[in-house]
Design a protein around this motif. Structure first.
Motif, short mmCIF file in Angstrom:
data_model
loop_
_atom_site.label_atom_id
_atom_site.label_comp_id
_atom_site.label_asym_id
_atom_site.label_seq_id
_atom_site.Cartn_x
_atom_site.Cartn_y
_atom_site.Cartn_z
N PRO A 72 8.31 -21.87 12.96
CA PRO A 72 8.80 -21.64 11.60
C PRO A 72 8.11 -21.83 10.45
O PRO A 72 7.11 -22.62 10.39
N GLY A 73 8.48 -20.81 9.41
CA GLY A 73 7.79 -20.97 8.16
C GLY A 73 8.19 -20.27 7.00
O GLY A 73 9.36 -19.71 7.31
N THR A 74 7.46 -19.86 5.94
CA THR A 74 7.78 -18.65 5.13
C THR A 74 6.58 -17.84 4.61
O THR A 74 5.48 -18.36 5.20
N ILE A 75 7.01 -16.63 4.58
CA ILE A 75 6.02 -15.81 3.84
C ILE A 75 6.09 -15.59 2.56
O ILE A 75 7.29 -15.37 2.17
N SER A 76 5.19 -15.53 1.87
CA SER A 76 4.95 -15.62 0.21
C SER A 76 4.23 -14.21 -0.01
O SER A 76 2.91 -14.12 0.32
N GLU A 77 4.83 -13.56 -0.93
CA GLU A 77 4.22 -12.15 -1.05
C GLU A 77 2.96 -12.56 -2.05
O GLU A 77 3.22 -12.99 -3.04
N TRP A 78 2.05 -11.77 -1.84
CA TRP A 78 0.84 -11.74 -2.42
C TRP A 78 1.14 -11.22 -3.85
O TRP A 78 1.64 -10.05 -3.89
N PHE A 79 0.48 -11.92 -4.88
CA PHE A 79 1.23 -11.45 -6.24
C PHE A 79 -0.02 -10.19 -6.82
O PHE A 79 -0.14 -10.12 -8.14
N MET A 80 -0.89 -9.65 -6.28
CA MET A 80 -1.75 -8.82 -6.57
C MET A 80 -1.68 -7.79 -5.53
O MET A 80 -1.17 -7.60 -4.42
N ASP A 81 -2.41 -6.45 -5.77
CA ASP A 81 -2.65 -5.36 -5.10
C ASP A 81 -1.53 -4.67 -4.84
O ASP A 81 -1.36 -4.15 -3.66
N TYR A 82 -0.49 -4.39 -5.80
CA TYR A 82 0.53 -3.74 -5.29
C TYR A 82 0.39 -2.42 -5.47
O TYR A 82 -0.71 -1.86 -5.90
N PRO A 83 1.29 -1.47 -4.76
CA PRO A 83 1.04 -0.15 -4.79
C PRO A 83 0.72 0.52 -6.16
O PRO A 83 1.59 0.15 -7.17
N GLN A 84 -0.19 1.32 -6.48
CA GLN A 84 -0.16 1.90 -7.59
C GLN A 84 -0.84 0.75 -8.89
O GLN A 84 -0.82 1.32 -10.08
N SER A 85 -1.19 -0.46 -8.36
CA SER A 85 -1.74 -1.39 -9.53
C SER A 85 -3.17 -0.99 -9.69
O SER A 85 -3.86 -0.49 -8.85
N LYS A 86 -3.53 -1.50 -10.76
CA LYS A 86 -4.96 -1.13 -11.12
C LYS A 86 -5.98 -2.24 -10.66
O LYS A 86 -5.51 -3.41 -10.12
N ASP A 87 -7.24 -2.04 -10.35
CA ASP A 87 -8.19 -2.85 -9.89
C ASP A 87 -8.14 -4.39 -10.65
O ASP A 87 -8.22 -4.15 -11.81
N TYR B 72 11.67 -5.09 7.72
CA TYR B 72 12.91 -5.07 6.90
C TYR B 72 12.64 -4.52 5.40
O TYR B 72 11.42 -4.62 4.96
N SER B 73 13.72 -4.07 4.97
CA SER B 73 13.52 -3.48 3.42
C SER B 73 12.75 -4.42 2.38
O SER B 73 12.20 -3.68 1.55
N PHE B 74 13.03 -5.56 2.55
CA PHE B 74 12.45 -6.43 1.47
C PHE B 74 10.96 -6.63 1.57
O PHE B 74 10.45 -7.28 0.94
N CYS B 75 10.49 -6.36 2.78
CA CYS B 75 8.99 -6.61 2.97
C CYS B 75 8.32 -5.14 2.63
O CYS B 75 8.68 -4.12 2.99
N LEU B 76 7.20 -5.34 1.91
CA LEU B 76 6.51 -4.16 1.47
C LEU B 76 5.36 -3.92 2.54
O LEU B 76 4.59 -4.49 2.95
N SER B 77 5.34 -2.48 3.08
CA SER B 77 4.62 -2.13 4.22
C SER B 77 2.91 -2.12 3.57
O SER B 77 2.56 -1.80 2.67
N GLY B 78 2.32 -2.68 4.47
CA GLY B 78 0.91 -2.76 4.16
C GLY B 78 0.51 -3.80 3.05
O GLY B 78 -0.80 -3.86 2.85
N HIS B 79 1.26 -4.57 2.57
CA HIS B 79 1.01 -5.68 1.61
C HIS B 79 0.68 -6.88 2.43
O HIS B 79 1.21 -7.24 3.63
N ARG B 80 -0.14 -7.87 1.52
CA ARG B 80 -0.23 -8.90 2.13
C ARG B 80 0.95 -10.25 1.96
O ARG B 80 1.41 -10.10 0.79
#
Length: 336
Positions: free
Chosen positions: A114-129, A53-61
């Motif tokens: 059932p459960g939830t998925i919580s988006e990892w709050f680091m390592d977004y595209p183009q983010s720094k190390d 779905y569009s609200f999920c980021l591809s390749g993200h944790r």
């Protein structure tokens, strides 16, 4: 509003009732098939490319969280619909104008879990190390014989000293007084009693020259998730029972290491603002800047999700009642 939020802009995301995320085929990230932190079963997954779905980021944790399992009946949930609290807390945070890691309803269809998925709050595209340091690491370094398992020495004074020191060194990218004021206020509003040393942390730049506190994450021990149907009904019709429930609510920290008791949820926010008064107007604005109908609309939308352990109409009405009463008391404590 001064917050720690290097999250990318996700303010326009929304999940519809027919968009339940099935994570059964999502790859496990590294060795995190069983995530080690917290009481609830968790696994760290990677969203596929393309994402479902569009609200999920591809390749993200994403962290998939289930309900807390029963110790008496292994494999059976103790609070089967607790996972809804994680999602509702995220949406209430958005009403307050806070930036939280997005949360979505999900299912592992291979187990009908059932459960939830919580988006990892680091390592977004183009983010720094960057690197993450859990709050428990800090507490353990600065408090002799710190009990990381039970966290009884977890205290706000020591945490605030960290914020003050980072600011004095010009390392902190945001205002620490506002950050912790909003954290206490948000936790008091949702009734979160689980902001222990593993549920906050610091994100450092690769060279350690810059730092920020994490977004507020792991917010599911909240919103009366532990109350069953009869108890919810009684509390909505018995003011004394309801008042006693609110009074028992405590933050998962003391003001200082040697304080006899943990901070009360609502009174703790008022005490914080008496020490850091510049934070108070922003908290009042954040609490009063949304209408009751906005929360009720959100909760009603969740009753339409067709998933095991659904969000019932009764729980929707109770969570609205509970949250709005807490907001009323928070505003009264802050405005007096």
């Amino acid at each position: 509003m001064a917050q720690a939020c290097d999250l990318i802009d996700r303010s326009d995301i929304d999940q519809k009732a027919n968009q339940i995320v099935d994570i059964s085929g999502w790859p496990i990230y590294g060795d995190y098939e069983v995530f080690p932190e917290g009481a609830r079963d968790k696994s760290l997954r990677i969203s596929p490319n393309p994402s479902p779905y569009s609200f999920c980021l591809s390749g993200h944790r994403y962290l998939f969280k289930e309900a807390i399992k029963s110790a008496r009946n292994p494999g059976q949930p103790r609070h089967p619909d607790q996972y809804w609290a994680e999602l509702i807390a995220f949406r209430i945070g958005r009403l307050m104008g806070l930036t939280l890691p997005p949360v979505f309803i999900a299912i592992d269809s291979s187990r009908e879990e059932p459960g939830t998925i919580s988006e990892w709050f680091m390592d977004y595209p183009q983010s720094k190390d960057e690197r993450y340091s859990a709050g428990g690491d800090f507490m353990q370094r600065h408090i002799s014989e710190y009990d990381r398992q039970k966290g009884r020495q977890h205290n706000l004074s020591k945490i605030l000293a960290l914020g003050r020191r980072l600011a004095q060194r010009n390392q902190l990218t945001h205002d620490w007084q506002s950050y912790w004021g909003f954290c206490l206020c948000f936790d008091a509003l949702i009734g979160n009693t689980d902001r222990h040393q593993e549920n906050w942390g610091v994100i450092w730049s690769s060279d350690d020259s810059r730092a920020r506190f994490t977004p507020y994450f792991d917010n599911g021990t909240s919103l009366g998730h532990e109350l069953q149907s009869k108890k919810m009904q009684n509390m909505m019709h018995n003011p004394h029972e309801f008042d006693a429930y609110l009074t028992r609510g405590k933050h998962q920290m003391r003001w200082s290491k040697n304080a006899p008791n943990r901070l009360p949820l609502i009174e703790g926010v008022a005490s914080y603002c008496s020490r850091y008064p510049k934070v108070k107007p922003a908290l009042i604005e954040s609490l009063s800047g949304w209408k009751e109908e906005a929360l009720e609309t959100i909760l009603q939308s969740f009753t339409r999700f067709d998933i095991p352990q659904p969000f019932t109409q009764q729980r929707a009405e109770f969570v609205a009642y509970l949250t709005l009463k807490r907001r009323e008391r928070l505003l009264r404590a802050l405005e007096n």
